[in-house]
Design an enzyme around this catalytic site. Structure first.
Site, PDB file in Angstrom:
ATOM      1  N   SER A 135      16.884 -59.781   0.404  1.00 25.37           N
ATOM      2  CA  SER A 135      17.922 -59.558  -0.460  1.00 25.37           C
ATOM      3  C   SER A 135      18.134 -58.050  -0.599  1.00 25.37           C
ATOM      4  CB  SER A 135      17.310 -60.437  -2.184  1.00 25.37           C
ATOM      5  OG  SER A 135      18.378 -59.601  -2.587  1.00 25.37           O
ATOM      6  N   LYS A 163      24.265 -59.605  -1.575  1.00 24.89           N
ATOM      7  CA  LYS A 163      24.506 -60.330  -3.124  1.00 24.89           C
ATOM      8  C   LYS A 163      25.722 -59.996  -2.928  1.00 24.89           C
ATOM      9  CE  LYS A 163      20.939 -60.200  -5.382  1.00 24.89           C
ATOM     10  NZ  LYS A 163      20.738 -60.964  -6.640  1.00 24.89           N
ATOM     11  N   ASP A 188      24.041 -64.573  -2.944  1.00 24.00           N
ATOM     12  CA  ASP A 188      23.805 -64.509  -4.077  1.00 24.00           C
ATOM     13  C   ASP A 188      25.130 -64.546  -4.764  1.00 24.00           C
ATOM     14  OD1 ASP A 188      22.102 -65.167  -6.239  1.00 24.00           O
ATOM     15  OD2 ASP A 188      20.445 -63.886  -6.185  1.00 24.00           O
ATOM     16  N   GLU A 213      23.678 -68.742  -3.419  1.00 25.47           N
ATOM     17  CA  GLU A 213      22.558 -69.165  -4.995  1.00 25.47           C
ATOM     18  C   GLU A 213      23.364 -68.461  -5.881  1.00 25.47           C
ATOM     19  OE1 GLU A 213      19.548 -66.236  -4.209  1.00 25.47           O
ATOM     20  OE2 GLU A 213      18.656 -66.555  -5.757  1.00 25.47           O
ATOM     21  N   ASP A 238      19.082 -70.415  -9.390  1.00 28.56           N
ATOM     22  CA  ASP A 238      18.599 -69.274 -10.077  1.00 28.56           C
ATOM     23  C   ASP A 238      18.954 -69.747 -11.395  1.00 28.56           C
ATOM     24  OD1 ASP A 238      16.623 -66.979 -10.235  1.00 28.56           O
ATOM     25  OD2 ASP A 238      18.140 -66.163  -8.956  1.00 28.56           O
ATOM     26  N   LYS A 262      10.742 -68.968  -9.410  1.00 32.56           N
ATOM     27  CA  LYS A 262      10.895 -68.095  -9.571  1.00 32.56           C
ATOM     28  C   LYS A 262       9.158 -68.054 -10.788  1.00 32.56           C
ATOM     29  CE  LYS A 262      14.307 -65.144  -9.008  1.00 32.56           C
ATOM     30  NZ  LYS A 262      16.054 -64.648  -9.013  1.00 32.56           N
TER      31      LYS A 262
HETATM   32  O1  SMG Z   1      12.745 -58.872  -5.373  1.00 28.87           O
HETATM   33  O2  SMG Z   1      13.600 -58.621  -3.267  1.00 28.87           O
HETATM   34  C1  SMG Z   1      13.760 -58.816  -4.225  1.00 28.87           C
HETATM   35  C2  SMG Z   1      14.982 -58.652  -5.221  1.00 28.87           C
HETATM   36  C3  SMG Z   1      15.446 -60.796  -5.336  1.00 28.87           C
HETATM   37  O3  SMG Z   1      17.729 -60.851  -5.249  1.00 28.87           O
HETATM   38  C4  SMG Z   1      16.653 -60.474  -5.294  1.00 28.87           C
HETATM   39  N1  SMG Z   1      16.596 -60.925  -7.041  1.00 28.87           N
HETATM   40  O4  SMG Z   1      19.057 -63.061  -8.297  1.00 28.87           O
HETATM   41  O5  SMG Z   1      17.956 -63.336  -6.891  1.00 28.87           O
HETATM   42  C5  SMG Z   1      18.459 -63.239  -7.832  1.00 28.87           C
HETATM   43  C6  SMG Z   1      18.015 -61.232  -7.515  1.00 28.87           C
HETATM   44  C7  SMG Z   1      17.215 -60.857  -9.296  1.00 28.87           C
HETATM   45  C8  SMG Z   1      16.947 -59.696  -9.317  1.00 28.87           C
HETATM   46  S1  SMG Z   1      17.720 -58.427  -9.850  1.00 28.87           S
HETATM   47  C9  SMG Z   1      17.450 -58.124 -11.647  1.00 28.87           C
HETATM   48 MG    MG Z   2      19.436 -65.312  -7.520  1.00 26.16          MG
END
Ligand code: SMG
Ligand code: MG
Length: 369
Positions: A135, A163, A188, A213, A238, A262
């Site tokens: 990510s 993102k 995402d 996402e 998510d 998650k």
């Molecule tokens: O752990 O590599 C990682 C982050 C993956 O993008 C990621 N997480 O919305 O999926 C999501 C985000 C949430 C974390 S941001 C606080």
């Molecule tokens: Mg997410």
């Protein structure tokens, strides 16, 4: 398993690189490490709440209070035949899934260690290694974004997620497609759009993304169903999927075609397995999300992601992308072909470097039965 002692640590670790989402940029990671002790063994769980209530309404401070004052009394001095019995035992407390998950997951680790088996065996995992994706946060420039994607593809990762937010979406995706062609790519939004953006979001359709996402609000299902009717790109939920029931409702309304699991968001391994099984029965693929976990939480995620319906690469990457050093030794690595091996030792199966944990600890609390 009899639970005799619960120990909390607040840990702060600097991130190797900042991570920016539609709700802001973070430079370090602060989290609660839960240790459950019983019958001469210890189990570990990592709480994925952040310092701020932006991804989720939970925070570290709130989770600390909830675990210490409400969850600990529900588990201490009690015996559980099966770690599946933990989550129902916490039902009196409404919500606070991240706090519950940290305790529940510690109990799974403890149960697996007491039985001397890897956690994946208890969870029902079937695969020796899991496909890994990354990510990539919002960057200061398209050049920086391209450089990051290049690095991660060279490292072997099997899919790239970026993102997005209004102003950093179509141009970012277009730049990546122009430079790298048909790589496995997804986006995402962390709830940065509204249904009013449907026409704009449909302009992403031409890029053949694996999925988008959580484009809409964190607790929404209905608008996502409407958006899914208006765009060709598959929606993955998510934030909206905080329970098995929420997953059932989303699938009943066709609000998504893919679900990100998650355990922190769902209340632990048991509820995650239930969502996994529900999706498997409906031919809905799932993948494992990430919350910038240390090697301890990351190890839990790897074991869970070894279940058969985690068919898409998840946000479970190598330790070195996050922390240097990580709290475990050796760190989690990704192979040149983008796989992460499921640890084979008992429990989560990683070696915690307690000197590093100690050095990163800012607060502790111990509660006994
Ligand atoms: O752990 O590599 C990682 C982050 C993956 O993008 C990621 N997480 O919305 O999926 C999501 C985000 C949430 C974390 S941001 C606080
Ligand atoms: Mg997410």
């Amino acid at each position: 398993m009899h639970i005799e002692r619960l120990h909390l640590r607040l840990i702060r670790l600097p991130l190797v690189a900042f991570f920016e989402t539609s709700f802001g940029r973070v430079y370090d990671k602060t989290f609660i490490l839960v240790t459950l002790e019983g019958e001469g063994a210890q189990g570990l769980g990592e709480c994925v709440a952040d310092v701020d209530p932006y991804y989720s309404s939970e925070t570290n401070t709130a989770a600390w209070h909830i675990i210490k004052d409400f969850l600990a009394p529900l588990v201490l001095g009690r015996s559980f035949r099966d770690p599946r019995h933990l989550f129902p035992a916490l039902a009196r407390v409404r919500g606070h899934n991240m706090a519950k998950a940290a305790v529940e997951m510690a109990a799974w680790d403890l149960a697996a260690r007491l039985q001397n088996v890897p956690l994946s065996r208890l969870l029902g995992g079937t695969r020796p290694a899991i496909p890994s994706g990354v990510s990539i946060g919002i960057q200061d420039s398209l050049e920086q974004l391209i450089a990051k994607v290049e690095t991660e593809l060279a490292a072997g990762y099997r899919r790239i997620k970026i993102k997005i937010k209004p102003g950093w979406d179509v141009t970012a995706v277009e730049a990546i497609r122009t430079r790298f062609g048909a790589i496995p790519l997804m986006v995402d939004a962390n709830a940065a759009y509204t249904l009013g953006d449907a026409a704009h979001l449909s302009t992403l359709d031409r890029f053949g993304l694996m999925m988008i996402e959580q484009p809409l609000d964190y607790d929404d299902v209905r608008d996502h169903a409407e958006l899914q009717r208006r765009i060709a790109t598959s929606i993955c939920l998510d934030e909206s999927i905080h329970s098995v029931r929420a997953a059932e409702e989303a699938l009943a309304l066709d609000a998504c075609r893919i679900i990100n699991i998650k355990p922190g968001r769902l209340g632990g391994h048991r509820e995650s397995i239930r969502v996994h099984d529900l999706c498997a029965a409906r031919q809905i693929p799932v993948w494992h999300g990430g919350m910038l976990e240390s090697g301890i939480g990351r190890a839990h995620n790897i074991h869970l992601a070894s279940l058969p319906n985690f068919t898409l690469p998840g946000d479970i990457a190598a330790s070195r992308r996050y922390f240097s050093p990580d709290l475990i030794e050796p760190p989690i690595e990704v192979s040149a072909d983008g796989l992460v091996a499921v640890p084979l030792g008992p429990g989560i199966g990683v070696n915690v470097d307690w000197d590093r944990v100690e050095a990163a600890t800012v607060e502790t609390c111990e509660i006994r039965a």
